[in-house]
Design a protein around this motif. Structure first.
Motif, PDB file in Angstrom:
ATOM      1  N   ALA A  73      10.067  -7.339  -5.543  1.00  0.00           N
ATOM      2  CA  ALA A  73      11.210  -8.072  -6.437  1.00  0.00           C
ATOM      3  C   ALA A  73      11.733  -6.964  -6.949  1.00  0.00           C
ATOM      4  O   ALA A  73      13.209  -7.141  -7.170  1.00  0.00           O
ATOM      5  N   PRO A  74      11.227  -6.028  -8.058  1.00  0.00           N
ATOM      6  CA  PRO A  74      12.071  -4.913  -8.864  1.00  0.00           C
ATOM      7  C   PRO A  74      12.415  -4.242  -8.233  1.00  0.00           C
ATOM      8  O   PRO A  74      13.564  -3.551  -8.312  1.00  0.00           O
ATOM      9  N   ALA A  75      12.015  -3.596  -6.909  1.00  0.00           N
ATOM     10  CA  ALA A  75      12.983  -2.165  -5.926  1.00  0.00           C
ATOM     11  C   ALA A  75      14.408  -2.928  -5.008  1.00  0.00           C
ATOM     12  O   ALA A  75      15.323  -2.579  -5.040  1.00  0.00           O
ATOM     13  N   LEU A  76      13.735  -4.319  -4.581  1.00  0.00           N
ATOM     14  CA  LEU A  76      15.378  -4.617  -4.464  1.00  0.00           C
ATOM     15  C   LEU A  76      16.284  -4.963  -5.039  1.00  0.00           C
ATOM     16  O   LEU A  76      17.485  -4.423  -4.619  1.00  0.00           O
ATOM     17  N   ALA A 197      12.645   4.351   0.854  1.00  0.00           N
ATOM     18  CA  ALA A 197      12.472   5.173  -0.521  1.00  0.00           C
ATOM     19  C   ALA A 197      11.228   4.351  -1.390  1.00  0.00           C
ATOM     20  O   ALA A 197      11.614   3.987  -2.374  1.00  0.00           O
ATOM     21  N   GLY A 198      10.378   3.419  -0.765  1.00  0.00           N
ATOM     22  CA  GLY A 198       9.589   2.518  -1.183  1.00  0.00           C
ATOM     23  C   GLY A 198       9.787   1.165  -1.864  1.00  0.00           C
ATOM     24  O   GLY A 198       8.987   1.051  -2.281  1.00  0.00           O
ATOM     25  N   THR A 199      11.172   0.836  -1.075  1.00  0.00           N
ATOM     26  CA  THR A 199      11.129  -1.018  -0.902  1.00  0.00           C
ATOM     27  C   THR A 199      10.552  -1.277  -0.956  1.00  0.00           C
ATOM     28  O   THR A 199      10.218  -2.463  -1.513  1.00  0.00           O
ATOM     29  N   GLN A 205       3.125   6.079   3.153  1.00  0.00           N
ATOM     30  CA  GLN A 205       2.543   5.862   4.610  1.00  0.00           C
ATOM     31  C   GLN A 205       3.962   6.623   4.722  1.00  0.00           C
ATOM     32  O   GLN A 205       3.815   6.131   6.811  1.00  0.00           O
ATOM     33  N   ILE A 206       4.431   7.412   4.364  1.00  0.00           N
ATOM     34  CA  ILE A 206       5.227   8.537   5.708  1.00  0.00           C
ATOM     35  C   ILE A 206       4.436   9.369   5.628  1.00  0.00           C
ATOM     36  O   ILE A 206       4.063   9.969   4.957  1.00  0.00           O
ATOM     37  N   PRO A 207       4.665   9.787   7.071  1.00  0.00           N
ATOM     38  CA  PRO A 207       4.146  11.038   6.919  1.00  0.00           C
ATOM     39  C   PRO A 207       4.094  12.962   6.285  1.00  0.00           C
ATOM     40  O   PRO A 207       5.646  12.775   5.292  1.00  0.00           O
ATOM     41  N   ASN A 223      12.861   3.058  -7.799  1.00  0.00           N
ATOM     42  CA  ASN A 223      11.843   2.174  -7.706  1.00  0.00           C
ATOM     43  C   ASN A 223      10.872   2.140  -8.626  1.00  0.00           C
ATOM     44  O   ASN A 223      10.275   1.761  -8.999  1.00  0.00           O
ATOM     45  N   GLN A 224      10.135   2.967  -8.483  1.00  0.00           N
ATOM     46  CA  GLN A 224       9.184   3.474  -9.359  1.00  0.00           C
ATOM     47  C   GLN A 224       8.864   2.995 -10.858  1.00  0.00           C
ATOM     48  O   GLN A 224       7.871   2.808 -11.193  1.00  0.00           O
ATOM     49  N   LEU A 225      10.026   3.908 -11.368  1.00  0.00           N
ATOM     50  CA  LEU A 225      10.809   2.819 -12.730  1.00  0.00           C
ATOM     51  C   LEU A 225      10.394   1.680 -13.106  1.00  0.00           C
ATOM     52  O   LEU A 225      10.080   0.749 -13.588  1.00  0.00           O
ATOM     53  N   ALA A 226      11.058   0.975 -11.913  1.00  0.00           N
ATOM     54  CA  ALA A 226      10.800  -0.256 -12.063  1.00  0.00           C
ATOM     55  C   ALA A 226       9.535  -1.560 -11.733  1.00  0.00           C
ATOM     56  O   ALA A 226       9.409  -1.966 -12.358  1.00  0.00           O
ATOM     57  N   ARG A 227       9.299  -0.388 -10.648  1.00  0.00           N
ATOM     58  CA  ARG A 227       7.552  -1.550 -11.046  1.00  0.00           C
ATOM     59  C   ARG A 227       6.960  -0.753 -11.506  1.00  0.00           C
ATOM     60  O   ARG A 227       5.989  -1.609 -12.465  1.00  0.00           O
TER      61      ARG A 227
END
Length: 267
Positions: A73-76, A197-199, A205-207, A223-227
């Protein structure tokens, strides 16, 4: 016969706000055409991914022990803000120079290109604040928020969106063709940022060889800030780092946008 002018030069803030008023006058007539991209799209993603696909995802270490709905939800919200900000800073900006040429008309008055640019950024911020607030309220009905940190998520979305809008505005202001290169921007920058980008999943999970692409993405920092403000789990020093990255991007983008506006509008 003596003619006395009744005109007056307005201050910088008032000049920028006049541009916002012009954008608002347009938006009041055509807001329905922007309803999907600015409001419905992130909510549909929330329902489809958070409730639909999310019902098949068990809470675990990847989601911080939370439901998938609460995780995305925050990332969206931030992702939608990024997309809207980029959209507002591509074709509308180019149109102001090339097609409608309203930028030329505005700067024929005492309003400077810098004040015009300030009005553009103010309008983008208000658009993001409005759409983010609507999303946050509706997402509340789905149980997407844990606490009042959702209020801060809205402002994180605005800040992230502005950090993306600034360099894109500079990019658009230096575009002289029909905007063909915007297609590459959306296809090779905006869409990959949205997906990787972690959304929707942790970038772990990315190589490792490709993970640096997420690290330099403003959306990942947003996204990191939002979470961090709504879910926790992000160290304070990391939060400062994410803020610094976005602030630096915003400052650099605004600097080059300012130069491009003056180069194009001052004869």
């Amino acid at each position: 016969m003596m003619v006395v002018s009744t005109g007056r030069v307005v201050g910088s803030w008032r000049a920028a706000w006049l541009r916002v008023e012009g954008s608002w006058a347009w938006y009041r007539r055509y807001w329905k055409s922007n309803l999907y991209s600015s409001g419905l799209q992130p909510l549909l993603f929330l329902v489809a991914m958070g409730l639909g696909f999310g019902s098949q995802v068990k809470a675990g270490p990847a989601t911080g022990g939370l439901s998938y709905l609460q995780y995305i939800a925050p990332a969206l919200l931030v992702s939608a803000a990024m997309q809207n900000a980029v959209g507002e800073s591509t074709y509308p900006v180019l149109s102001g120079f090339k097609w409608q040429k309203d930028y030329l008309a505005v700067t024929a008055t005492p309003v400077t290109p810098g004040q015009l640019l300030g009005g553009h950024f103010t309008w983008v911020a208000l658009r993001l604040l409005l759409s983010g607030s609507v999303y946050a309220l509706i997402a509340l009905a789905f149980g997407a928020w844990l606490d009042a940190g959702a209020i801060l998520v809205v402002f994180v979305g605005v800040f992230t969106g502005l950090a993306c809008a600034a360099p894109v505005t500079a990019f658009a202001a230096s575009t002289y063709d029909e905007g063909v290169r915007f297609n590459s921007l959306f296809r090779f920058v905006v869409m990959p940022m949205t997906l990787f980008a972690g959304t929707f999943f942790p970038i772990g999970q990315i190589p490792l060889a490709l993970r640096w692409l997420a690290w330099i993405s403003p959306l990942w920092h947003g996204n990191q800030l939002a979470r961090g403000v709504t879910l926790g789990g992000v160290a304070p020093i990391a939060m400062v780092g994410h803020l610094a990255f976005l602030a630096a991007l915003l400052a650099a983008g605004a600097f080059f946008a300012h130069k491009s506006f003056y180069r194009r509008l001052v004869v």
